[in-house]
Design an enzyme around this catalytic site. Structure first.
Site, PDB file in Angstrom:
ATOM      1  CB  ALA A  13      -0.901  -0.030   1.231  1.00  0.00           C
ATOM      2  CB  VAL A  76       0.489  -5.518   6.691  1.00  0.00           C
ATOM      3  CG1 VAL A  76       1.121  -6.102   5.444  1.00  0.00           C
ATOM      4  CG2 VAL A  76       0.973  -6.236   7.940  1.00  0.00           C
ATOM      5  CB  SER A 130       7.381   9.823  11.980  1.00  0.00           C
ATOM      6  OG  SER A 130       6.538  10.967  11.877  1.00  0.00           O
ATOM      7  CE  LYS A 184       5.383   7.638  13.985  1.00  0.00           C
ATOM      8  NZ  LYS A 184       4.174   7.151  13.520  1.00  0.00           N
ATOM      9  CG  HIS A 187       6.584  11.149  16.524  1.00  0.00           C
ATOM     10  ND1 HIS A 187       5.445  11.021  15.745  1.00  0.00           N
ATOM     11  CD2 HIS A 187       7.354  12.061  15.890  1.00  0.00           C
ATOM     12  CE1 HIS A 187       5.544  11.820  14.689  1.00  0.00           C
ATOM     13  NE2 HIS A 187       6.696  12.454  14.749  1.00  0.00           N
ATOM     14  CG  ASN A 188       2.101   8.823  16.088  1.00  0.00           C
ATOM     15  OD1 ASN A 188       3.177   9.188  15.624  1.00  0.00           O
ATOM     16  ND2 ASN A 188       1.291   8.035  15.413  1.00  0.00           N
ATOM     17  CD  GLU A 191       1.098  13.022  14.377  1.00  0.00           C
ATOM     18  OE1 GLU A 191       2.202  12.541  14.069  1.00  0.00           O
ATOM     19  OE2 GLU A 191       0.022  12.513  13.996  1.00  0.00           O
ATOM     20  NE  ARG A 448      -4.933   7.066  48.968  1.00  0.00           N
ATOM     21  CZ  ARG A 448      -3.869   6.454  49.469  1.00  0.00           C
ATOM     22  NH1 ARG A 448      -3.020   7.120  50.220  1.00  0.00           N
ATOM     23  NH2 ARG A 448      -3.666   5.182  49.225  1.00  0.00           N
TER      24      ARG A 448
END
Ligand code: 6PG
Length: 479
Positions: A13, A76, A130, A184, A187-188, A191, A448
């Site tokens: 793809a 994939v 990325s 990663k 990172h997102n 982002e 508590r």
């Protein structure tokens, strides 16, 4: 087959296809394979002139067309499809060969797969990539995990196709097993936070400042020349300048205001909860997307007519544009500080020995969050590799303290006008939380202890204490 390929890509793809083309354009012979052969054929027909491709119809031929140790990139869908491809290829590979998952996989899946394949004598390399489609073709930022040995055989190829800053590759061995995919993922998450903060800045300039999208595009263009300079600011200006061809309206006004997500931001927050790291900026950005997408709840609120501020909000007490720039920069620093803290926490938890400065270095180009100020993050970690939080580095401390008055004014204005700014507000609350001398957490400890005898620590002596809340005189005892 005489000539062998240095690297193979299965899953053609657009991301897989572009990575394969990038390798070929760099002079590597690339084996290509896809579940349906049509895509493989199309790739070679359309782009065969760009370099050397060895197309195969079957997995066995594909594997046979690779030099050893074999390097097979899997591109994939994350989850089941990745497991299915691994199961298809692993039996065809030999000791020392590598399966490289370049998709956005969950790092725990990567850890599981790496451990299982190691037992079979294979390297599994979970690799963050990325930069979207363009990045994959012209030079992405690449974050490979997996063993040091696998990086020796794979790293030079990945470095070759990665983005470069002053000749330096935006690719480094992040750490073992799931480290690459973890980084990663964060990172997102960053982002998401970056995008949310930019969206809040736009909303305030539009609703409080009364500027048109096209005028705001010019503001973003100006900011892009300064310390906020980054890919996301640059594309924001492009999006805001866009006019819808069908209606002549600003493009941003014809888009349904419900932000979608594929899940990496959510994973970041889930992982942060488990690690106990307060990534509030990232969390707010994930929740803001969820709120925007909650059509039923928003419709119910609209129908009930949830009221806005009763008093007419006054004008912003300052230069709105300049103040929003400060709020955006300060909140962005907070989001990155939180993300880097999460990386350091995971590195300690899993024994990954991630070098945070190296992450800042490989994010300077190729990736979605590439930004000028990553240079300063890199410098901060170069100076102090064990830096607890970016906020105490002198550059960031000066930036945030210089911004704070404006930042507070922006949060006040947003609240007074009834404009949601969860990113700006939560970043400021985080900042104030960090600098507070005393936090009301002491009261929570008291509560508590009251209802659950959960004990507390005292400021004046060591040990754990419990108060006999119900007893006469309520004596305090050592727990
Ligand atoms: C990148 C991007 C890429 C993608 C994400 C975000 O680094 O190239 O982060 O991975 O755009 O999947 O997508 P969502 O916003 O749909 O979660």
């Amino acid at each position: 087959m005489s000539e062998k390929a240095q690297i193979g890509v299965t899953g053609l793809a657009v991301m897989g296809r572009n990575l394969a083309r990038n390798f070929a354009r760099h002079g590597h012979t690339v084996a290509v394979h896809n579940r349906s052969y049509n895509r493989t054929k199309e790739l070679v027909e359309e782009f065969g002139h760009e370099g050397k491709f060895l197309p195969s119809e079957s997995a066995a031929d594909f594997v046979a067309s690779l030099e050893r140790p074999r390097r097979v990139i899997i591109m994939v869908k994350a989850g089941g499809p990745t497991d299915a491809v691994i199961e298809e290829f692993a039996p065809l590979l030999e000791e020392g060969d590598m399966l490289i998952d370049a998709g956005n996989a969950h790092y725990l899946d990567t850890r599981r797969r790496e451990a299982a394949l190691k037992e079979r004598g294979l390297h599994f390399v979970g690799t963050g990539v990325s930069g979207g489609e363009e990045g994959a073709l012209h030079g992405p930022s690449i974050m490979p995990g997996g063993s040091v040995e696998s990086y020796q055989a794979l790293g030079p190829l990945l470095e070759d196709i990665s983005a470069k800053v002053d000749g330096e590759a935006c690719c480094v061995h992040v750490g073992p097993d799931g480290a690459g995919h973890f980084v990663k993922m964060v990172h997102n998450g960053i982002e998401y936070a970056d995008m949310q903060l930019i969206a809040e800045a736009y909303d305030l300039l539009r609703q409080v400042g009364g500027h048109s999208p096209s005028e705001i595009a010019d503001v973003f263009r100006g900011w892009n020349e300064g310390r906020l300079g980054s890919y996301l600011i640059e594309i924001t200006a492009e999006v805001l300048k866009q006019t819808d061809a069908a209606t002549g309206k600003p493009f941003v006004d014809i888009v349904v205001d419900q932000a979608e997500q594929k899940g990496t931001g959510r994973w970041t927050v889930q992982a942060a909860l488990d690690l106990g790291v307060p990534v509030s900026g990232i969390a707010e950005s994930v929740f803001a997307r969820a709120l925007s997408g909650g059509a039923d709840v928003r419709a119910a609120a609209a129908q009930a007519g949830l009221p806005g501020p009763s008093a007419t909000a006054g004008a912003h007490q300052g230069d709105l544009q300049a103040d929003v720039e400060q709020a955006l920069f300060a909140s962005k620093i907070v989001a990155y500080a939180q993300g880097f803290q999460q990386i350091q926490a995971a590195s300690a938890e899993y024994g990954w020995s991630i070098d945070p400065g190296a992450m800042a270095k490989i994010w300077r180009a190729g990736c979605i969050i590439r930004a000028k100020f990553l240079d300063f993050i890199k410098q901060a970690y170069d100076k102090s590799p064990k830096l607890t939080t970016l906020l105490v580095d002198q550059y960031f401390l000066d930036a945030v303290s210089g911004a704070q008055d404006a930042w507070r004014r922006v949060v006040v204005t947003a609240a007074q006008h009834g404009i949601p700014a969860p990113g700006f507000a939560s970043a400021l609350a985080y900042y104030d939380g960090l600098r507070a001398e005393r936090l009301p957490a002491a009261l929570i400890q008291g509560q508590r202890d009251f209802f659950g005898a959960h004990t507390y620590q005292r400021v004046d002596k060591d040990g754990k204490f419990h108060t006999l809340w119900a007893a006469d005189g309520r004596p305090e005892v050592d727990a």
